[in-house]
Every structure is written in C-alpha cells, then in structure tokens.
Write a protein that holds these residues in place. Structure first.
Motif, PDB file in Angstrom:
ATOM      1  N   THR A 148       0.767  -1.381   0.078  1.00 40.98           N
ATOM      2  CA  THR A 148       0.207  -0.040   0.018  1.00 40.98           C
ATOM      3  C   THR A 148       0.795   1.163   0.149  1.00 40.98           C
ATOM      4  N   ASN A 164      -8.671   6.670   2.885  1.00 38.80           N
ATOM      5  CA  ASN A 164      -8.355   5.339   3.262  1.00 38.80           C
ATOM      6  C   ASN A 164      -7.793   4.446   2.099  1.00 38.80           C
ATOM      7  N   THR A 166      -5.745   0.619   1.628  1.00 36.02           N
ATOM      8  CA  THR A 166      -5.502  -0.487   2.200  1.00 36.02           C
ATOM      9  C   THR A 166      -5.398  -1.441   1.201  1.00 36.02           C
ATOM     10  N   ASN A 171      -9.439  -5.892   6.150  1.00 32.76           N
ATOM     11  CA  ASN A 171      -9.029  -4.463   6.771  1.00 32.76           C
ATOM     12  C   ASN A 171     -10.259  -3.579   6.944  1.00 32.76           C
ATOM     13  N   GLN A 173     -11.545   0.473   7.797  1.00 32.31           N
ATOM     14  CA  GLN A 173     -11.074   1.858   7.791  1.00 32.31           C
ATOM     15  C   GLN A 173     -12.171   2.870   7.690  1.00 32.31           C
ATOM     16  N   ASN A 285       4.326  -7.365   3.849  1.00 41.50           N
ATOM     17  CA  ASN A 285       3.117  -6.461   4.126  1.00 41.50           C
ATOM     18  C   ASN A 285       3.832  -5.177   4.124  1.00 41.50           C
ATOM     19  N   ALA A 287       3.436  -0.659   3.805  1.00 41.84           N
ATOM     20  CA  ALA A 287       2.525   0.343   3.896  1.00 41.84           C
ATOM     21  C   ALA A 287       3.435   1.655   3.830  1.00 41.84           C
ATOM     22  N   ASN A 303      -5.721   7.327   6.351  1.00 38.21           N
ATOM     23  CA  ASN A 303      -5.272   5.734   6.789  1.00 38.21           C
ATOM     24  C   ASN A 303      -4.901   4.910   5.682  1.00 38.21           C
ATOM     25  N   SER A 305      -2.939   1.004   5.505  1.00 40.70           N
ATOM     26  CA  SER A 305      -2.622  -0.237   5.955  1.00 40.70           C
ATOM     27  C   SER A 305      -2.429  -1.208   5.014  1.00 40.70           C
ATOM     28  N   ASN A 310      -6.620  -5.099   9.660  1.00 39.95           N
ATOM     29  CA  ASN A 310      -6.389  -3.884  10.517  1.00 39.95           C
ATOM     30  C   ASN A 310      -7.555  -3.062  10.555  1.00 39.95           C
ATOM     31  N   GLN A 312      -8.686   0.962  11.681  1.00 43.98           N
ATOM     32  CA  GLN A 312      -8.441   2.165  11.481  1.00 43.98           C
ATOM     33  C   GLN A 312      -9.375   3.310  11.448  1.00 43.98           C
TER      34      GLN A 312
END
Length: 326
Positions: A148, A164, A166, A171, A173, A285, A287, A303, A305, A310, A312
């Motif tokens: 991300t 947002n 992700t 996830n 958000q 992973n 971000a 946000n 992620s 996750n 957020q």
C-alpha cells in the motif's frame, strides 16, 4: 454566526423529514411488535429519532458493515493499492477510498447541519455513527505480497479530507465527520465508530528453500583365501592285476592338494541431500506514505494499511453555537 438565507428552505425540509420520521417511528413501535426474523425482538429505533427532534437543522449518517465467515486463500498473490498524484489542491469535503485484496471495509461519512436562530431556537445537531464487524474469517497467505502506498496526494488541499488506502484482507477503515453550526444557543455534534474483530485466523506461510548437495562414497575391499584337501584317485576295475595270493590288485592312490587365491572389490556410490537454507517469496506487507498531504489545511484524516484485519478510524465532531444571538 449566521448562515446565508439560501439555507432556510433546506432547514425547513430537514425539519419536515424529521417530523415524518418521528411519526413513522411511533407507528412502528406501537404494541411492541418486533421483527419476526429476529425472534420477536423490538426493532431498533430509526437513527433519525435518536437526534434532538427540536433542532432547527439535523444531519445524520448511520452505517453498518459486517464481514464474517469468509475464507481467503492466496497463493503467490500480489495485492497492491496506490494513490499517486491525486486530489491535489482540493477544497471542501474530500473522501477517497482505495483497496486491494479481499473483503476490505472502508467508509467516509459526513454529517453537516446548519440552523438559523430565527427557526426553532436556532439549534443544529449533526451525528455520524459507524459499526464495522469482522469475525470468524480465515486467511491463508502463501508467498503473498500486500503493498500500500500514498504518494504525492492531496497536497495543498483544504477542508475536511479523509483518505483510506489498504491492501490485504479484511481491513477496516473509517473517516467520520459531524459538524453542527447554529445561529442560536444549541449546537450538538457527535461522531462515533464501532469496530470489532474476533475469531479470525491468519496463516502466513512462505516457500521453503533448499540447497541440493551431491555426495559420493567409494569403497575398496581386498581379501585372500587358502584351502587344503586330501582324497584318493582310482579304484577296482576289471583290468586290475592279481596279487600273489590270486586276488585282484587295487589301483587307488592317495591324493593331497592345496588351493589359494585373492578377492578384490571396488565401487562408487552417489546420492543427493536437501539442506534447508531459508525462505523464498515470504509474505510481505508494506505500507508507505510519501510526499503527500503537504500544505493542507482543515481537518485531515488519512489511513494507510497493509496486511490482514487492520482497523483504523478518524473521527471529528464540531459544534458551534452563538450565545449572543439569543
């Protein structure tokens, strides 16, 4: 603080909608009849009824997102979500959602209410609520990459900004905004978010790497042997002579022998051995936020992620009233 007169028709319309909603809610709740699909429990009240019905202006945003009982298997999968050079120099309320992967939940909600003090106390009420649940989901990632990035985005923007971004699985958000502006004494604003995550299972597995070694084995063997033996050669036959006593003479002769020798063996054997050396294509992973949201003004919520499950949230609640107006 007095809003423009052009807002008054909107204020009257909102008040009328609230009155209708209140009447409908009373009709639904008469007698305590519930939803037959929920065991006879009484219906939850309309979110519109939870706000102050005496408000001259009201704005409500209510949403629910649920994710449960899902299964995801990623093998050699690449999930990527990017925002590059977007939404620069924007004004006002900005909401951006970008997702890559499976069953992600994202939301931007805004509720704005403005009231003139000349109408029903000049009160205003704004409310946002969000419920996100993530339960009993299963993820198995084999050599999966979730990436991300937010690069060069929303620079020089002003106002309320919610972003947002992700990648991955499950996830959640959320960006909430509630603003209430009243020319009178009463102004109320609330923003809430409820996120639950339970009973989830994640398996991140990479590929094992091995080195292949060929081994050789040689062998060499020598030996010797010896042997002795005795026996006879010959026997009685018709051609045998007669002895002095008139009998036949035997032709058998004693025999003795010895044997000796040597044995020699040679050979080569080869075989391969696999030795673990590490991991190939592990689950990655990542971000990142780079060169974004520079020189912005106002409320900013971002946000970003990557991965699995996750949660957020960014929430903002503003209420402004005018004591001197009453």
């Amino acid at each position: 603080m007095k809003p423009a007169l052009a807002l008054k028709p909107l204020v009257f319309a909102l008040a009328a909608v609230m009155a209708v909603a209140a009447h409908a809610g009373d009709d639904r709740n008469q007698g305590g009849h519930g939803d037959p699909h929920h065991g006879g429990h009484q219906q939850q009240p309309d979110p519109m009824l939870q706000i102050q019905l005496t408000a001259g202006a009201a704005a409500v945003v209510s949403d629910a997102q649920h994710s449960s009982g899902n299964a995801v298997l990623n093998e050699g999968t690449k999930n990527s979500a990017t925002i590059d050079s977007s939404a620069a120099n924007s004004n006002g309320n900005l909401g951006v959602n970008v997702a890559g992967g499976d069953a992600n939940q994202q939301d931007n909600a805004a509720a704005i209410a403005t009231a003139d003090e000349s109408f029903i106390f000049g009160s205003a009420y704004a409310q946002t609520t969000a419920t996100q649940s993530n339960t009993s989901n299963t993820v198995a990632n084999y050599s999966t990459t979730a990436k991300t990035s937010l690069t060069g985005t929303a620079n020089g923007s002003s106002g309320n900004i919610g972003i947002n971004v992700t990648s991955g699985d499950y996830n959640q958000q959320k960006n909430n905004l509630a603003i209430a502006v009243s020319g009178g004494r009463v102004a109320g604003a609330s923003a809430s978010a409820d996120q639950t995550s339970s009973g989830n299972t994640v398996g991140n597995v990479a590929d094992r790497t091995y080195s292949k070694d060929t081994l050789y084995a040689t062998y060499h063997a020598t030996g010797s042997y010896k042997g002795t033996g005795t026996g006879t050669v010959g026997g009685n036959d018709s051609h045998s002579g007669q002895d002095n006593r008139g009998g036949h003479q035997s032709s058998s002769q004693p025999l003795a022998f010895k044997e000796s020798g040597s044995v020699e063996l040679n050979g080569v054997a080869s075989y391969q051995v696999l030795t673990p050396t590490g991991w190939a294509n592990p689950v990655n992973n990542s971000a990142s936020v780079s060169n974004s949201l520079n020189n912005v003004s106002g409320n900013v919520g971002a946000n970003v992620s990557a991965g699995v499950g996750n949660q957020q949230s960014n929430s903002l609640s503003i209420a402004a009233g005018c004591k001197a107006c009453m």
